[in-house]
Design a protein around this motif. Structure first.
Motif, PDB file in Angstrom:
ATOM      1  N   LEU A   1       0.831  -1.205   0.000  1.00  0.00           N
ATOM      2  CA  LEU A   1       0.000   0.000   0.000  1.00  0.00           C
ATOM      3  C   LEU A   1       0.867   1.257   0.000  1.00  0.00           C
ATOM      4  CD1 LEU A   1      -3.248   0.654   1.928  1.00  0.00           C
ATOM      5  CD2 LEU A   1      -1.465   2.368   1.927  1.00  0.00           C
ATOM      6  N   ARG A   2       1.918   1.258   0.805  1.00  0.00           N
ATOM      7  CA  ARG A   2       2.797   2.427   0.871  1.00  0.00           C
ATOM      8  C   ARG A   2       3.467   2.684  -0.476  1.00  0.00           C
ATOM      9  NH1 ARG A   2       3.521   4.475   5.807  1.00  0.00           N
ATOM     10  NH2 ARG A   2       2.811   3.225   7.593  1.00  0.00           N
ATOM     11  N   ARG A   3       3.906   1.626  -1.144  1.00  0.00           N
ATOM     12  CA  ARG A   3       4.521   1.784  -2.470  1.00  0.00           C
ATOM     13  C   ARG A   3       3.521   2.343  -3.473  1.00  0.00           C
ATOM     14  NH1 ARG A   3       6.676  -3.377  -1.329  1.00  0.00           N
ATOM     15  NH2 ARG A   3       5.164  -4.326  -2.757  1.00  0.00           N
ATOM     16  N   THR A   4       2.293   1.809  -3.429  1.00  0.00           N
ATOM     17  CA  THR A   4       1.264   2.262  -4.362  1.00  0.00           C
ATOM     18  C   THR A   4       0.917   3.724  -4.122  1.00  0.00           C
ATOM     19  OG1 THR A   4       0.349   0.021  -4.395  1.00  0.00           O
ATOM     20  CG2 THR A   4      -1.037   1.774  -5.276  1.00  0.00           C
ATOM     21  N   TYR A   5       0.819   4.110  -2.860  1.00  0.00           N
ATOM     22  CA  TYR A   5       0.512   5.495  -2.511  1.00  0.00           C
ATOM     23  C   TYR A   5       1.596   6.440  -3.038  1.00  0.00           C
ATOM     24  CZ  TYR A   5      -0.604   9.505   0.546  1.00  0.00           C
ATOM     25  OH  TYR A   5      -0.922  10.750   1.043  1.00  0.00           O
ATOM     26  N   GLU A   6       2.859   6.081  -2.845  1.00  0.00           N
ATOM     27  CA  GLU A   6       3.952   6.923  -3.336  1.00  0.00           C
ATOM     28  C   GLU A   6       3.983   6.947  -4.862  1.00  0.00           C
ATOM     29  OE1 GLU A   6       7.683   6.004  -1.592  1.00  0.00           O
ATOM     30  OE2 GLU A   6       6.991   6.352   0.470  1.00  0.00           O
ATOM     31  N   GLN A   7       3.700   5.794  -5.468  1.00  0.00           N
ATOM     32  CA  GLN A   7       3.658   5.734  -6.924  1.00  0.00           C
ATOM     33  C   GLN A   7       2.557   6.632  -7.481  1.00  0.00           C
ATOM     34  OE1 GLN A   7       2.861   1.845  -8.519  1.00  0.00           O
ATOM     35  NE2 GLN A   7       3.060   2.501 -10.659  1.00  0.00           N
ATOM     36  N   TYR A   8       1.416   6.673  -6.798  1.00  0.00           N
ATOM     37  CA  TYR A   8       0.305   7.518  -7.236  1.00  0.00           C
ATOM     38  C   TYR A   8       0.741   8.975  -7.304  1.00  0.00           C
ATOM     39  CZ  TYR A   8      -4.105  10.086  -7.130  1.00  0.00           C
ATOM     40  OH  TYR A   8      -5.120  10.967  -7.411  1.00  0.00           O
ATOM     41  N   TRP A   9       1.373   9.469  -6.239  1.00  0.00           N
ATOM     42  CA  TRP A   9       1.755  10.884  -6.214  1.00  0.00           C
ATOM     43  C   TRP A   9       2.926  11.171  -7.140  1.00  0.00           C
ATOM     44  CZ3 TRP A   9      -1.584  14.227  -4.910  1.00  0.00           C
ATOM     45  CH2 TRP A   9      -2.560  13.919  -3.949  1.00  0.00           C
ATOM     46  N   THR A  10       3.817  10.207  -7.321  1.00  0.00           N
ATOM     47  CA  THR A  10       4.901  10.375  -8.292  1.00  0.00           C
ATOM     48  C   THR A  10       4.339  10.503  -9.701  1.00  0.00           C
ATOM     49  OG1 THR A  10       6.446   9.117  -6.917  1.00  0.00           O
ATOM     50  CG2 THR A  10       6.984   9.329  -9.252  1.00  0.00           C
ATOM     51  N   THR A  11       3.349   9.654 -10.007  1.00  0.00           N
ATOM     52  CA  THR A  11       2.718   9.703 -11.323  1.00  0.00           C
ATOM     53  C   THR A  11       1.937  10.998 -11.505  1.00  0.00           C
ATOM     54  OG1 THR A  11       2.517   7.292 -11.279  1.00  0.00           O
ATOM     55  CG2 THR A  11       1.206   8.464 -12.921  1.00  0.00           C
ATOM     56  N   MET A  12       1.239  11.432 -10.463  1.00  0.00           N
ATOM     57  CA  MET A  12       0.514  12.691 -10.538  1.00  0.00           C
ATOM     58  C   MET A  12       1.463  13.848 -10.848  1.00  0.00           C
ATOM     59  SD  MET A  12      -2.798  12.626 -10.152  1.00  0.00           S
ATOM     60  CE  MET A  12      -3.136  14.279  -9.544  1.00  0.00           C
ATOM     61  N   ALA A  13       2.625  13.850 -10.207  1.00  0.00           N
ATOM     62  CA  ALA A  13       3.597  14.919 -10.451  1.00  0.00           C
ATOM     63  C   ALA A  13       4.083  14.882 -11.900  1.00  0.00           C
ATOM     64  CB  ALA A  13       4.768  14.785  -9.484  1.00  0.00           C
ATOM     65  N   ARG A  14       4.271  13.670 -12.405  1.00  0.00           N
ATOM     66  CA  ARG A  14       4.763  13.552 -13.774  1.00  0.00           C
ATOM     67  C   ARG A  14       3.752  14.033 -14.796  1.00  0.00           C
ATOM     68  NH1 ARG A  14       3.598   9.848 -17.257  1.00  0.00           N
ATOM     69  NH2 ARG A  14       2.892   8.334 -15.700  1.00  0.00           N
ATOM     70  N   VAL A  15       2.493  13.623 -14.652  1.00  0.00           N
ATOM     71  CA  VAL A  15       1.505  13.939 -15.684  1.00  0.00           C
ATOM     72  C   VAL A  15       0.989  15.362 -15.591  1.00  0.00           C
ATOM     73  CG1 VAL A  15       0.784  11.526 -15.871  1.00  0.00           C
ATOM     74  CG2 VAL A  15      -0.455  13.066 -14.338  1.00  0.00           C
ATOM     75  N   THR A  16       1.120  15.983 -14.430  1.00  0.00           N
ATOM     76  CA  THR A  16       0.638  17.363 -14.298  1.00  0.00           C
ATOM     77  C   THR A  16       1.763  18.380 -14.360  1.00  0.00           C
ATOM     78  OG1 THR A  16       0.782  17.303 -11.866  1.00  0.00           O
ATOM     79  CG2 THR A  16      -1.307  16.625 -12.874  1.00  0.00           C
TER      80      THR A  16
ATOM     81  N   ARG B   1       3.726  19.253 -11.889  1.00  0.00           N
ATOM     82  CA  ARG B   1       3.834  20.007 -10.642  1.00  0.00           C
ATOM     83  C   ARG B   1       4.109  19.046  -9.491  1.00  0.00           C
ATOM     84  NH1 ARG B   1      -2.163  21.646  -8.490  1.00  0.00           N
ATOM     85  NH2 ARG B   1      -0.904  21.841  -6.594  1.00  0.00           N
ATOM     86  N   GLU B   2       4.741  19.583  -8.464  1.00  0.00           N
ATOM     87  CA  GLU B   2       5.035  18.786  -7.281  1.00  0.00           C
ATOM     88  C   GLU B   2       3.891  18.900  -6.278  1.00  0.00           C
ATOM     89  OE1 GLU B   2       7.572  16.701  -6.758  1.00  0.00           O
ATOM     90  OE2 GLU B   2       8.239  17.102  -8.826  1.00  0.00           O
ATOM     91  N   TYR B   3       3.591  17.803  -5.578  1.00  0.00           N
ATOM     92  CA  TYR B   3       2.518  17.778  -4.588  1.00  0.00           C
ATOM     93  C   TYR B   3       3.098  17.565  -3.197  1.00  0.00           C
ATOM     94  CZ  TYR B   3      -0.765  17.391  -8.471  1.00  0.00           C
ATOM     95  OH  TYR B   3      -1.488  17.627  -9.609  1.00  0.00           O
ATOM     96  N   ASP B   4       2.651  18.388  -2.282  1.00  0.00           N
ATOM     97  CA  ASP B   4       3.051  18.232  -0.880  1.00  0.00           C
ATOM     98  C   ASP B   4       2.027  17.314  -0.214  1.00  0.00           C
ATOM     99  OD1 ASP B   4       4.316  18.493   1.527  1.00  0.00           O
ATOM    100  OD2 ASP B   4       3.389  20.426   2.027  1.00  0.00           O
TER     101      ASP B   4
END
Length: 233
Positions: A144-159, A161-164
């Motif tokens: 779950l922790r890996r998936t959560y980090e992967q989600y935000w990494t992917t969000m940063a890539r496709v948008t 922008r960096e997310y806090d």
């Protein structure tokens, strides 16, 4: 344990806050007693019926104000789910007309054993529920922790922008409720999670994050104008 119940169209999880506007007479009375005795109340999801009594004076005054005919009102018995969450009031404000604004925090889950009284509000005999971690594995938590980090990494890539983003809780039980509270799913799914063991909550939360990941654009995809080729859901 004897507990006054507040049936709502929402699911409260342990550790999660809830904001309430208390305007019905029966719940003003209930909250007033909870505050005076420094006691909690129980939040339970409605299986059927309405959060609001059509016969409450405040509601009747609104019907008169908006010219709603009493014959158009459907009266249905309030039937809550058996498993809910104890809520302890952390902040409250009472107005001159008796209404309350309050914030409460979810504590522990409970199961309704039987109803002690129905009027003016529901009071039930309840038993508190322990957290079943017998089927929980460290692999599920790590996944779950890996998936959560992967989600935000992917969000940063496709948008671009960096997310806090928020750090995940360390404790597995707290983590399971933390995500259950934040994921955008319907009340039936949330109630299912409230009734489930820790491993089930974590496993299904991981699945929901994977669904969101699958909806994000693949590498190389670009947005068209101001519209992304995926949905925020």
């Amino acid at each position: 344990m004897k507990l006054p119940l507040f049936p709502l169209n929402t699911v409260l999880f342990p550790g999660a806050p809830i904001s309430l506007h208390i305007f019905e007479e029966r719940y003003r009375l209930m909250i007033g007693q909870c505050l005076a005795q420094q006691q909690p109340f129980g939040v339970v999801l409605l299986r059927s019926g309405s959060e609001v009594s059509p016969d409450d004076p405040f509601i009747r005054s609104l019907r008169r104000q908006f010219n709603v005919d009493d014959d158009d009102i459907i009266r249905e018995a309030v039937v809550p789910f058996e498993i809910g969450t104890i809520a302890r009031i952390t902040e409250s404000q009472q107005f001159d007309d008796g209404r309350y604004l309050l914030i409460a925090l979810g504590q522990r889950r409970f199961r309704v054993q039987y109803i002690i009284q129905h009027q003016p509000y529901i009071v039930a005999s309840v038993t508190q529920l322990s957290e079943d971690t017998s089927t929980l594995s460290s692999d599920e938590v790590a996944r779950l922790r890996r998936t959560y980090e992967q989600y935000w990494t992917t969000m940063a890539r496709v948008t671009g922008r960096e997310y806090d983003y928020e750090e995940l809780p360390v404790d597995a039980v707290e983590l399971s409720y933390w995500l259950a509270h934040r994921l955008h799913v319907d009340n039936q799914r949330k109630q299912h999670w409230l009734e489930s063991d820790v491993a089930t909550r974590l496993r299904e939360a991981t699945g929901m994050l994977n669904v969101e990941l699958a909806m994000l654009p693949r590498s190389g995809q670009q947005r068209t104008g101001n519209v992304w080729p995926w949905s925020w859901n």
